[in-house]
Design an enzyme around this catalytic site. Structure first.
Site, PDB file in Angstrom:
ATOM      1  N   GLU A 187     -32.215   0.489 -11.300  1.00 38.73           N
ATOM      2  CA  GLU A 187     -32.715   1.349 -10.302  1.00 38.73           C
ATOM      3  C   GLU A 187     -31.915   1.173  -9.162  1.00 38.73           C
ATOM      4  OE1 GLU A 187     -36.948   0.681  -9.369  1.00 38.73           O
ATOM      5  OE2 GLU A 187     -36.387   0.329  -7.230  1.00 38.73           O
ATOM      6  N   ASN A 192     -32.722   6.629  -9.177  1.00 37.04           N
ATOM      7  CA  ASN A 192     -33.308   6.654  -8.293  1.00 37.04           C
ATOM      8  C   ASN A 192     -34.489   7.365  -7.999  1.00 37.04           C
ATOM      9  OD1 ASN A 192     -33.917   6.620  -5.326  1.00 37.04           O
ATOM     10  ND2 ASN A 192     -31.861   7.262  -4.667  1.00 37.04           N
ATOM     11  N   ARG A 209     -31.791  16.200   4.696  1.00 33.16           N
ATOM     12  CA  ARG A 209     -33.002  15.070   5.196  1.00 33.16           C
ATOM     13  C   ARG A 209     -32.542  13.767   5.889  1.00 33.16           C
ATOM     14  NH1 ARG A 209     -34.900  11.178   0.046  1.00 33.16           N
ATOM     15  NH2 ARG A 209     -36.612  10.838   1.470  1.00 33.16           N
ATOM     16  N   ARG A 221     -36.201  -1.111   6.262  1.00 31.05           N
ATOM     17  CA  ARG A 221     -37.346   0.068   6.462  1.00 31.05           C
ATOM     18  C   ARG A 221     -38.616  -0.074   6.677  1.00 31.05           C
ATOM     19  NH1 ARG A 221     -35.216   5.270   3.412  1.00 31.05           N
ATOM     20  NH2 ARG A 221     -36.315   6.062   5.060  1.00 31.05           N
ATOM     21  N   TYR A 247     -29.658   8.997   4.892  1.00 31.63           N
ATOM     22  CA  TYR A 247     -28.982   9.231   3.853  1.00 31.63           C
ATOM     23  C   TYR A 247     -27.612   9.939   4.073  1.00 31.63           C
ATOM     24  CZ  TYR A 247     -33.648   8.361   2.448  1.00 31.63           C
ATOM     25  OH  TYR A 247     -34.887   7.920   2.332  1.00 31.63           O
ATOM     26  N   ALA A 299     -39.602   8.191  -3.406  1.00 28.04           N
ATOM     27  CA  ALA A 299     -40.802   7.666  -2.954  1.00 28.04           C
ATOM     28  C   ALA A 299     -41.553   7.200  -4.114  1.00 28.04           C
ATOM     29  CB  ALA A 299     -41.252   8.533  -2.020  1.00 28.04           C
ATOM     30  N   PRO A 321     -37.883  12.838  -6.306  1.00 32.57           N
ATOM     31  CA  PRO A 321     -38.392  13.676  -5.352  1.00 32.57           C
ATOM     32  C   PRO A 321     -37.345  13.732  -3.913  1.00 32.57           C
ATOM     33  CG  PRO A 321     -40.128  12.610  -6.205  1.00 32.57           C
ATOM     34  CD  PRO A 321     -39.032  12.025  -6.794  1.00 32.57           C
ATOM     35  N   ASN A 322     -36.981  14.907  -3.425  1.00 35.24           N
ATOM     36  CA  ASN A 322     -36.329  14.935  -2.420  1.00 35.24           C
ATOM     37  C   ASN A 322     -34.942  14.670  -2.093  1.00 35.24           C
ATOM     38  OD1 ASN A 322     -38.853  15.942  -0.550  1.00 35.24           O
ATOM     39  ND2 ASN A 322     -39.405  14.006  -0.859  1.00 35.24           N
ATOM     40  N   ARG A 328     -42.030   0.710   1.559  1.00 32.94           N
ATOM     41  CA  ARG A 328     -40.722   0.794   0.896  1.00 32.94           C
ATOM     42  C   ARG A 328     -40.300  -0.448   0.510  1.00 32.94           C
ATOM     43  NH1 ARG A 328     -39.258   6.309   2.144  1.00 32.94           N
ATOM     44  NH2 ARG A 328     -39.835   6.730   4.171  1.00 32.94           N
ATOM     45  N   HIS A 350     -42.316   3.338  -4.964  1.00 31.19           N
ATOM     46  CA  HIS A 350     -43.145   2.698  -4.429  1.00 31.19           C
ATOM     47  C   HIS A 350     -44.703   2.573  -4.824  1.00 31.19           C
ATOM     48  CE1 HIS A 350     -39.807   2.089  -1.925  1.00 31.19           C
ATOM     49  NE2 HIS A 350     -39.844   3.681  -1.317  1.00 31.19           N
ATOM     50  N   ASP A 407     -44.404   2.790 -16.552  1.00 35.87           N
ATOM     51  CA  ASP A 407     -44.569   2.856 -17.894  1.00 35.87           C
ATOM     52  C   ASP A 407     -43.732   3.628 -18.805  1.00 35.87           C
ATOM     53  OD1 ASP A 407     -47.019   1.299 -17.323  1.00 35.87           O
ATOM     54  OD2 ASP A 407     -48.391   2.958 -17.574  1.00 35.87           O
ATOM     55  N   HIS A 466     -30.996   2.672  -4.737  1.00 34.21           N
ATOM     56  CA  HIS A 466     -31.706   3.431  -3.626  1.00 34.21           C
ATOM     57  C   HIS A 466     -30.130   3.521  -2.740  1.00 34.21           C
ATOM     58  CE1 HIS A 466     -35.652   3.194  -4.912  1.00 34.21           C
ATOM     59  NE2 HIS A 466     -35.396   1.909  -5.139  1.00 34.21           N
ATOM     60  N   ILE A 467     -30.257   4.577  -2.065  1.00 34.56           N
ATOM     61  CA  ILE A 467     -29.145   4.977  -1.377  1.00 34.56           C
ATOM     62  C   ILE A 467     -29.232   4.102  -0.097  1.00 34.56           C
ATOM     63  CG2 ILE A 467     -28.160   6.732   0.315  1.00 34.56           C
ATOM     64  CD1 ILE A 467     -29.232   8.788  -2.054  1.00 34.56           C
ATOM     65  N   SER A 468     -30.661   3.925   0.428  1.00 37.11           N
ATOM     66  CA  SER A 468     -30.790   3.443   1.797  1.00 37.11           C
ATOM     67  C   SER A 468     -31.081   1.844   1.632  1.00 37.11           C
ATOM     68  CB  SER A 468     -31.923   4.068   2.470  1.00 37.11           C
ATOM     69  OG  SER A 468     -33.067   3.921   2.002  1.00 37.11           O
TER      70      SER A 468
HETATM   71  C1  DQA Z   1     -34.617   6.234  -1.356  1.00 35.24           C
HETATM   72  C2  DQA Z   1     -35.736   5.363  -0.839  1.00 35.24           C
HETATM   73  C3  DQA Z   1     -37.159   5.822  -0.784  1.00 35.24           C
HETATM   74  O1  DQA Z   1     -38.004   4.758  -0.274  1.00 35.24           O
HETATM   75  C4  DQA Z   1     -37.220   6.955  -0.279  1.00 35.24           C
HETATM   76  O2  DQA Z   1     -38.567   7.517  -0.523  1.00 35.24           O
HETATM   77  C5  DQA Z   1     -36.262   8.171  -0.948  1.00 35.24           C
HETATM   78  C6  DQA Z   1     -34.822   7.696  -1.157  1.00 35.24           C
HETATM   79  C7  DQA Z   1     -33.228   5.877  -1.204  1.00 35.24           C
HETATM   80  O3  DQA Z   1     -32.215   6.310  -2.154  1.00 35.24           O
HETATM   81  O4  DQA Z   1     -32.993   5.111  -0.442  1.00 35.24           O
HETATM   82  O5  DQA Z   1     -36.572   9.356  -1.138  1.00 35.24           O
HETATM   83  O6  DQA Z   1     -34.768   6.050  -2.994  1.00 35.24           O
END
Ligand code: DQA
Length: 147
Positions: A98, A74, A17, A107, A22, A77, A9-10, A111, A80, A87, A100-102
């Site tokens: 896995e 990735n 965003r 944070r 990001y 959210a 998502p997102n 997270r 979390h 599963d 994560h960009i950030s």
């Molecule tokens: C994220 C970190 C997550 O906490 C956040 O909800 C994202 C992006 C990252 O790539 O840093 O949507 O996965």
């Protein structure tokens, strides 16, 4: 080698965003970067993004029988709190990374817990979009080793 890259998502809103977190590159730019790196490594990639948990789960289940040899995910959210995504990941026995960009550890507290990381082989965190290049290199090595 056939690798599935999944973004939750997102992540399609990259460049829009929270650019302070990001960056300014948009999702199309990220996909081009991934294709370029995959080409250099000689890896075939399928890049999949969805804002919907069930669609991500369906794509992971499809990977069970479509020749996918590794997954880079990735989960956004969903990382979390999504036990359903966890599963799905744990139900297929191929290498998974896995990403994560950030740097989620710098944070908000929510997270800092990942329910999906324990069912992945490793995690790349906080290195920006460059993390996707590193993840491709890593998964190639892991898949080759597992053969
Ligand atoms: C994220 C970190 C997550 O906490 C956040 O909800 C994202 C992006 C990252 O790539 O840093 O949507 O996965």
């Amino acid at each position: 080698m056939s690798i599935l890259i999944m973004n939750g998502p997102n992540l399609n809103f990259l460049g829009i965003r929270e650019p302070g977190i990001y960056g300014n590159e948009n999702y199309g730019g990220l996909c081009e970067q991934i294709e370029k790196k995959a080409g250099e490594l000689g890896i075939e990639v399928d890049i999949f993004q969805s804002n919907h948990e069930g669609d991500l789960i369906d794509r992971i289940q499809a990977a069970y029988s479509d020749g996918t040899e590794g997954i880079i995910i990735n989960p956004g959210a969903l990382t979390h709190y999504s036990y359903a995504l966890r599963d799905a990941l744990s139900s297929i026995n191929i290498p998974k990374i896995e990403l994560h960009i950030s740097n989620v550890h710098q944070r908000e507290e929510f997270r800092q817990k990942s329910v999906t990381a324990p069912v992945c082989d490793g995690q790349i965190v906080g290195l920006g979009l460059f993390g996707y290049d590193l993840a491709l290199e890593a998964i190639q090595k892991i898949v080759e080793k597992s053969k």
